[in-house]
Scaffold this active site. Structure first.
Site, PDB file in Angstrom:
ATOM      1  N   GLY A 165      31.404  42.109  30.183  1.00 14.52           N
ATOM      2  CA  GLY A 165      32.176  41.815  28.994  1.00 14.52           C
ATOM      3  C   GLY A 165      31.517  42.449  27.780  1.00 14.52           C
ATOM      4  N   LYS A 169      39.468  39.180  28.014  1.00 11.65           N
ATOM      5  CA  LYS A 169      39.107  39.379  29.417  1.00 11.65           C
ATOM      6  C   LYS A 169      40.308  39.968  30.156  1.00 11.65           C
ATOM      7  CE  LYS A 169      36.445  36.395  31.352  1.00 11.65           C
ATOM      8  NZ  LYS A 169      35.894  35.160  31.963  1.00 11.65           N
ATOM      9  N   LEU A 193      17.641  41.498  41.069  1.00  9.32           N
ATOM     10  CA  LEU A 193      16.823  41.555  39.859  1.00  9.32           C
ATOM     11  C   LEU A 193      17.325  40.533  38.847  1.00  9.32           C
ATOM     12  CD1 LEU A 193      14.479  43.214  38.606  1.00  9.32           C
ATOM     13  CD2 LEU A 193      16.216  44.653  37.535  1.00  9.32           C
ATOM     14  N   ASP A 237      42.334  48.306  38.263  1.00  6.01           N
ATOM     15  CA  ASP A 237      40.923  48.292  38.647  1.00  6.01           C
ATOM     16  C   ASP A 237      40.480  49.629  39.235  1.00  6.01           C
ATOM     17  OD1 ASP A 237      39.912  45.799  37.894  1.00  6.01           O
ATOM     18  OD2 ASP A 237      40.821  44.808  39.596  1.00  6.01           O
ATOM     19  N   SER A 264      36.693  47.383  39.683  1.00  5.05           N
ATOM     20  CA  SER A 264      36.849  48.591  38.865  1.00  5.05           C
ATOM     21  C   SER A 264      35.587  49.446  38.854  1.00  5.05           C
ATOM     22  CB  SER A 264      37.247  48.212  37.430  1.00  5.05           C
ATOM     23  OG  SER A 264      36.250  47.398  36.825  1.00  5.05           O
TER      24      SER A 264
END
EC number: 2.8.3.16
Length: 426
Positions: free
Chosen positions: A98, A136, A72, A168, A18
């Site tokens: 999330g 989720k 990172l 998505d 997405s």
């Protein structure tokens, strides 16, 4: 030629589909998209559905063109310093974590605004505020909760999800529009803002004609649905309608020559009212032009099954391309069911850049979709996806202005990769 979003810098914390759909579109329009990935791991899709061992999957490469990759570790103190510097240097931060992840990283909206008041923070979530906001969500979940699945399929069958990634990729496209709009508003206000696109909302937006039909049910049956002509009563919710057209013009998928062995030997045929008489001539039913059961659109609604059965008798004598050629000459709306193989080999799509061939250093050449939006003054050049951490040092130097010593310090801190170990004493 200058690209439309040249000079816009995107800090891309997205993963899977997405968010990367959104940031890839912005990159195609010229934005400098810096994809932040975990050292040694990267976006999970790099390793999902791999068709060639030990190389980035097509799932990843086709969603991350034109981007730069930096690895990172944002839990590392030096990594936090680098991220802080990137936030100060970028225009937009895009994430599809999330709920609460950015806050737990130490970069709440308030913190980001204190570092860079002009920054736009764009987020994709599964649901908007409400009872499900912490749940989720993946593609098919979004289709099911956004109204698409309940209205897709045949009346007497299970709800179905569509092969198109409307949850998505659809939500990613919605978010991209929100980001560009926020960038434009910033030219007036001078401030950044939060932009959020929920997957449930995005699917419902794309399913709006079914919400239209839900309200129409209160005033009577949906007469363009085949069950009306079959005399089957409607319930209190929009039913699944197979391949009936979602618009006001009845349409169906019909068999063409070769359907017995070719799973895609079909054509979509619409009985549009202005060309009804031409349809009658093509299929050899001139009397239907004046027949009381067929002459007028309202009269035809009760006989759609019979009408399409007769049209199918004609389409079965033609290949889908022969039928399309004949029907197009009379402006009769139709379209062949094209397989992915046919689309991949379609030279007209190659010519427009809708399908492109991309060369990748580890997997070689592959096909991908290109930018579906064509701009005369901002043409898209599709460039390969980055290798994991390929541009880390480049970004530290060019974007953040780090010296060689500073870059080495970041490396040694473990923020970009595991710290270099001193050789064992002999």
């Amino acid at each position: 030629m200058t690209k439309a979003l040249n000079g816009v810098r995107i800090l891309d914390f997205t993963h899977v589909q997405s968010g990367p759909t959104c940031t890839q579109l912005l990159a195609w329009f010229g934005a400098d998209v810096i994809k932040v990935e975990r050292p040694g791991v990267g976006d999970i899709t790099r390793g999902q559905l791999q068709d060639i061992p030990n190389v980035d999957s097509l799932y990843f490469t086709m969603l991350n063109h034109n981007k730069r990759s930096i690895t990172l570790d944002t839990k590392n103190p030096k990594g936090k310093e680098v991220l802080t510097a990137l936030i100060k240097s970028c225009d937009v931060l895009v994430e599809n974590f999330g709920p609460g992840v950015l806050d737990r990283m130490g970069f709440s909206w308030e913190k980001i605004q204190s570092l860079n008041p002009k920054m736009i923070v764009a987020s994709i979530k599964g649901f908007g505020p409400g009872p499900y906001e912490d749940c989720k969500v993946y593609e098919n979940v979004a289709q099911c909760t956004g109204g698409a699945a309940s209205t897709t399929g045949f009346r007497d069958g299970l709800p179905l999800v569509t092969g198109a990634q409307i949850g998505d990729s659809g939500t990613g496209l919605h978010l991209a529009l929100g980001i560009v709009t926020a960038l434009y508003q910033r030219t007036v206000t001078g401030r950044g803002q939060k932009v959020t696109a929920a997957m449930q909302d995005g699917v419902l937006n794309l399913s709006r004609v079914k919400l239209r039909d839900q309200q129409r049910l209160a005033h009577g049956p949906l007469k363009e649905y085949s069950q009306f002509g079959e005399g089957i009563p409607f319930g209190d919710a929009v039913p699944r309608a197979g391949n009936d057209s979602g618009g006001g013009q009845p349409g169906r998928i019909l068999k063409c020559k070769g359907w017995e062995t070719d799973p895609n030997a079909y054509i979509y045929f619409i009985t549009q009212a202005p060309v009804w008489e031409k349809i009658c001539d093509v299929i050899g039913e001139p009397d239907w032009k004046t027949h009381p059961d067929y002459a007028k659109p309202a009269a035809r609604l009760k006989h759609l099954n019979d009408i399409f059965a007769r049209i199918e008798q004609w389409t079965m004598t033609k290949t889908k391309f022969e039928a399309m050629d004949i029907l197009n000459k009379d402006d009769i709306p139709c379209g062949p069911i094209l397989s992915m193989k046919e689309l991949a080999e379609d030279q007209s799509l190659r010519a427009t850049g809708t399908v492109v061939e991309v060369d990748h250093p580890t997997r070689g050449k592959y096909l991908s979709v290109g930018n579906p939006i064509k701009m005369s003054d901002s043409p898209t050049e599709v460039m390969r996806s980055p290798l994991l951490g390929e541009h880390t040092d480049e970004i530290l130097r060019q974007v953040l202005g780090f010296s060689d010593q500073q870059v080495a310090e970041v490396h040694d801190s473990g923020a970009l990769e595991p710290p270099r170990k001193a050789a064992a004493a002999e």
